[in-house]
Design an enzyme around this catalytic site. Structure first.
Site, PDB file in Angstrom:
ATOM      1  N   VAL A 172       0.836  -1.207   0.000  1.00 55.10           N
ATOM      2  CA  VAL A 172       0.000   0.000   0.000  1.00 55.10           C
ATOM      3  C   VAL A 172       0.875   1.263   0.000  1.00 55.10           C
ATOM      4  O   VAL A 172       0.586   2.235  -0.717  1.00 55.10           O
ATOM      5  CB  VAL A 172      -0.986  -0.002   1.196  1.00 55.10           C
ATOM      6  N   ASP A 224     -10.175 -10.807   9.582  1.00 62.90           N
ATOM      7  CA  ASP A 224     -10.030  -9.565   8.823  1.00 62.90           C
ATOM      8  C   ASP A 224     -11.409  -8.910   8.635  1.00 62.90           C
ATOM      9  O   ASP A 224     -11.584  -7.712   8.890  1.00 62.90           O
ATOM     10  CB  ASP A 224      -9.374  -9.884   7.468  1.00 62.90           C
ATOM     11  N   VAL A 255     -11.352  -0.023   5.753  1.00 68.40           N
ATOM     12  CA  VAL A 255     -12.484  -0.911   5.455  1.00 68.40           C
ATOM     13  C   VAL A 255     -12.738  -0.938   3.952  1.00 68.40           C
ATOM     14  O   VAL A 255     -12.957   0.099   3.329  1.00 68.40           O
ATOM     15  CB  VAL A 255     -13.773  -0.448   6.177  1.00 68.40           C
ATOM     16  N   GLY A 265      -1.873 -15.001  -5.734  1.00 65.30           N
ATOM     17  CA  GLY A 265      -1.549 -13.823  -4.906  1.00 65.30           C
ATOM     18  C   GLY A 265      -2.754 -13.206  -4.215  1.00 65.30           C
ATOM     19  O   GLY A 265      -2.653 -12.129  -3.640  1.00 65.30           O
ATOM     20  N   ILE A 319     -13.046   1.110  -1.803  1.00 67.54           N
ATOM     21  CA  ILE A 319     -14.469   1.498  -1.804  1.00 67.54           C
ATOM     22  C   ILE A 319     -14.697   2.605  -0.776  1.00 67.54           C
ATOM     23  O   ILE A 319     -14.364   2.443   0.394  1.00 67.54           O
ATOM     24  CB  ILE A 319     -15.379   0.300  -1.443  1.00 67.54           C
ATOM     25  N   GLU A 321     -10.153   5.937   5.818  1.00 66.15           N
ATOM     26  CA  GLU A 321     -11.033   5.395   4.773  1.00 66.15           C
ATOM     27  C   GLU A 321     -10.551   4.034   4.251  1.00 66.15           C
ATOM     28  O   GLU A 321     -11.348   3.150   3.932  1.00 66.15           O
ATOM     29  CB  GLU A 321     -11.109   6.396   3.612  1.00 66.15           C
ATOM     30  N   GLY A 381      -5.562  -4.374  -2.561  1.00 63.67           N
ATOM     31  CA  GLY A 381      -4.661  -4.161  -3.694  1.00 63.67           C
ATOM     32  C   GLY A 381      -3.925  -2.839  -3.588  1.00 63.67           C
ATOM     33  O   GLY A 381      -4.361  -1.916  -2.900  1.00 63.67           O
ATOM     34  N   LYS A 397      -6.696  -1.522  10.108  1.00 66.49           N
ATOM     35  CA  LYS A 397      -7.979  -1.980  10.674  1.00 66.49           C
ATOM     36  C   LYS A 397      -7.811  -2.718  12.000  1.00 66.49           C
ATOM     37  O   LYS A 397      -8.655  -2.621  12.872  1.00 66.49           O
ATOM     38  CB  LYS A 397      -8.741  -2.850   9.674  1.00 66.49           C
ATOM     39  N   LYS A 450     -13.284  -5.237  10.182  1.00 66.47           N
ATOM     40  CA  LYS A 450     -13.991  -4.258   9.351  1.00 66.47           C
ATOM     41  C   LYS A 450     -15.427  -4.057   9.847  1.00 66.47           C
ATOM     42  O   LYS A 450     -15.937  -2.933   9.845  1.00 66.47           O
ATOM     43  CB  LYS A 450     -13.956  -4.716   7.889  1.00 66.47           C
TER      44      LYS A 450
HETATM   45  N1  HSE Z   1      -6.872  -9.562   2.933  1.00 64.19           N
HETATM   46  C1  HSE Z   1      -7.922  -8.630   2.743  1.00 64.19           C
HETATM   47  C2  HSE Z   1      -8.921  -9.158   1.738  1.00 64.19           C
HETATM   48  C3  HSE Z   1      -7.468  -7.295   2.275  1.00 64.19           C
HETATM   49  O1  HSE Z   1      -8.753 -10.234   1.195  1.00 64.19           O
HETATM   50  O2  HSE Z   1      -9.905  -8.483   1.482  1.00 64.19           O
HETATM   51  C4  HSE Z   1      -6.939  -6.449   3.366  1.00 64.19           C
HETATM   52  O3  HSE Z   1      -7.910  -6.233   4.341  1.00 64.19           O
END
Ligand code: HSE
Length: 431
Positions: free
Chosen positions: A16, A203, A134, A189, A138, A131, A304, A107, A207
């Site tokens: 990122v 994860d 989450v 990937g 988007i 932003e 991404g 997060k 969120k």
């Molecule tokens: N690993 C997360 C996903 C992205 O697959 O959406 C980062 O939060």
């Protein structure tokens, strides 16, 4: 006339961080026209100076020393992209205390300690924006806090993990089993070397905690969120779900009900007619319901390099505008309520149940007798003669029932001699 410049520091130059560096470079020419001044990355905190040098034009901006950044009064914005709780939390708190604005995509930290960070930003009258934390690219935090502020929001839910959505899509479209779909996601990937946080729902849980806090103006932390992952879902479950008019998705759900907030992540059947059922591959989507707007859906890339950087740079630009208009800290913590969070047993859902029962007269009657005892009503049923253990396979979708009652019914069913195996229970989203 000399162009005005606002200096920022990046913490981390991973996927990122590199994306943010690239997006800011791409925006360089029109930045002044767009936001009134230039943003210059003046320092980047990295662990390995040599490795990072290949990613930037001017290696002199790289440092492995946090003090270089925190003690530099010319740096007004800190962009935290190192992730995890520590040392990210210390860096953010020190930056806020020093009067620097902070943008973060972290997060894990925000879902656990968001209140402390936002309080620190409030105390210093600076911005703390997140932003990108989450659903990556988007826009959802800003819409919830600002565009939809005129609503009483009752639900925010959706697909907020791309890795698991990719896996479930492959299982659904190509009949793959979970392990094969995960292997493919790793090869392409989409899944990390250690996929636990994604496939176990952690994860997505982080969120959901952030979304619920922002949408319902009441703090929900990661530990409040009930979480189940997708590792037990089989291709067979997905085939039966399709037969019953549904897809299976890992959903994050937050509801603002009269007796408290519901917050959970679990695989769920969702009617094929629902827009989320068509959100496939690694895409994310968030569905919001408010009393004025009714339904709104946000769709796009949830992860991404460039999509996540898009959200981070949007936050940086907002801060730059605030600095110039002298209105920083305008929208800080929006949690002004203290709503209780409900226990999962007290939530109401429909259930998909797959079980193996003896193939003889009276077995279904026995099942429905147990169901009736616990107020479980059958909405759909399929029976397949003889599966490999010589039993009949029965698949049921129930009407809405309190989770605690459904669990007791399942417990009692599993103790009946006629029930050989409870293969799966999965919640069903919807009325
Ligand atoms: N690993 C997360 C996903 C992205 O697959 O959406 C980062 O939060």
């Amino acid at each position: 006339m000399e162009e005005k410049v606002i200096k920022a520091a990046l913490l981390g130059l991973g996927t990122v961080g590199t994306g943010v560096y690239k997006v800011l470079k791409k925006q360089e020419e029109e930045m002044t026209a767009k936001i009134g001044c230039k943003v210059k990355i003046a320092k980047i905190l990295v662990r390995n100076l040599e490795k990072a040098a290949a990613k930037v034009e001017d290696a002199s901006i790289l440092t492995n020393c946090w003090e270089d950044i925190i003690t530099d009064p010319s740096i007004e914005i800190v962009i935290e992209l190192i992730g995890g709780i520590n040392p990210a939390k210390r860096y953010i708190l020190e930056a806020l205390k020093a009067g620097k604005h902070v943008v973060s995509a972290n997060k894990d930290l925000i879902a656990a300690d968001g209140k402390e960070l936002l309080d620190a930003a409030g105390a210093s009258h600076v911005d703390f924006l997140f932003e990108a934390a989450v659903a990556g690219g988007i826009p959802i935090i800003r819409p919830l806090k600002q565009c939809l502020a005129g609503n009483h929001l009752t639900e925010v839910m959706g697909i907020v993990n791309g890795t698991t959505n990719f896996i479930l899509t492959k299982m659904s479209q190509e009949g793959m089993e979970f392990a094969d779909a995960l292997a493919l996601a790793t090869e392409l990937g989409y899944a990390e070397a250690d996929p636990t946080a994604d496939i176990d729902g952690l994860d997505a849980g982080r969120k959901v905690a952030i979304l619920a806090s922002v949408a319902f103006n009441s703090r929900v932390v990661f530990d409040d969120v009930y979480i189940e992952g997708i590792t037990k879902i089989s291709a067979k479950d997905i085939r039966y779900a399709k037969e019953m008019g549904c897809a299976i998705k890992l959903l994050g759900v937050a509801r603002n009900t009269e007796d408290g907030v519901e917050a959970y992540v679990c695989p769920m059947l969702i009617p094929s007619s629902h827009p989320l059922a068509a959100v496939n591959d690694s895409y994310n989507a968030v569905f919001v319901h408010g009393d004025a707007v009714e339904d709104a859906m946000f769709f796009g890339r949830g992860a991404g390099e460039l999509p996540t950087a898009s959200a981070v740079v949007g936050d940086v630009f907002d801060i730059v505008r605030n600095i110039q208009a002298d209105c920083c800290g305008r929208i800080g913590c929006t949690c002004y309520k203290e709503l209780p969070v409900k226990r999962m047993e007290d939530t109401y859902n429909r259930y998909f149940l797959r079980l193996h029962v003896e193939d003889r007269c009276g077995v279904l009657a026995e099942m429905t007798e147990v169901f009736a005892k616990y107020r479980v009503s059958v909405a759909q049923i399929i029976q397949r003669d003889k599966v490999d253990d010589g039993c009949a396979e029965v698949v049921v979708i129930t009407a809405k029932v309190r989770e605690g009652d459904f669990k007791t019914a399942i417990e009692e069913l599993s103790n009946r001699a006629s029930v050989k195996k409870i293969s799966r229970t999965i919640r069903v989203y919807g009325k």
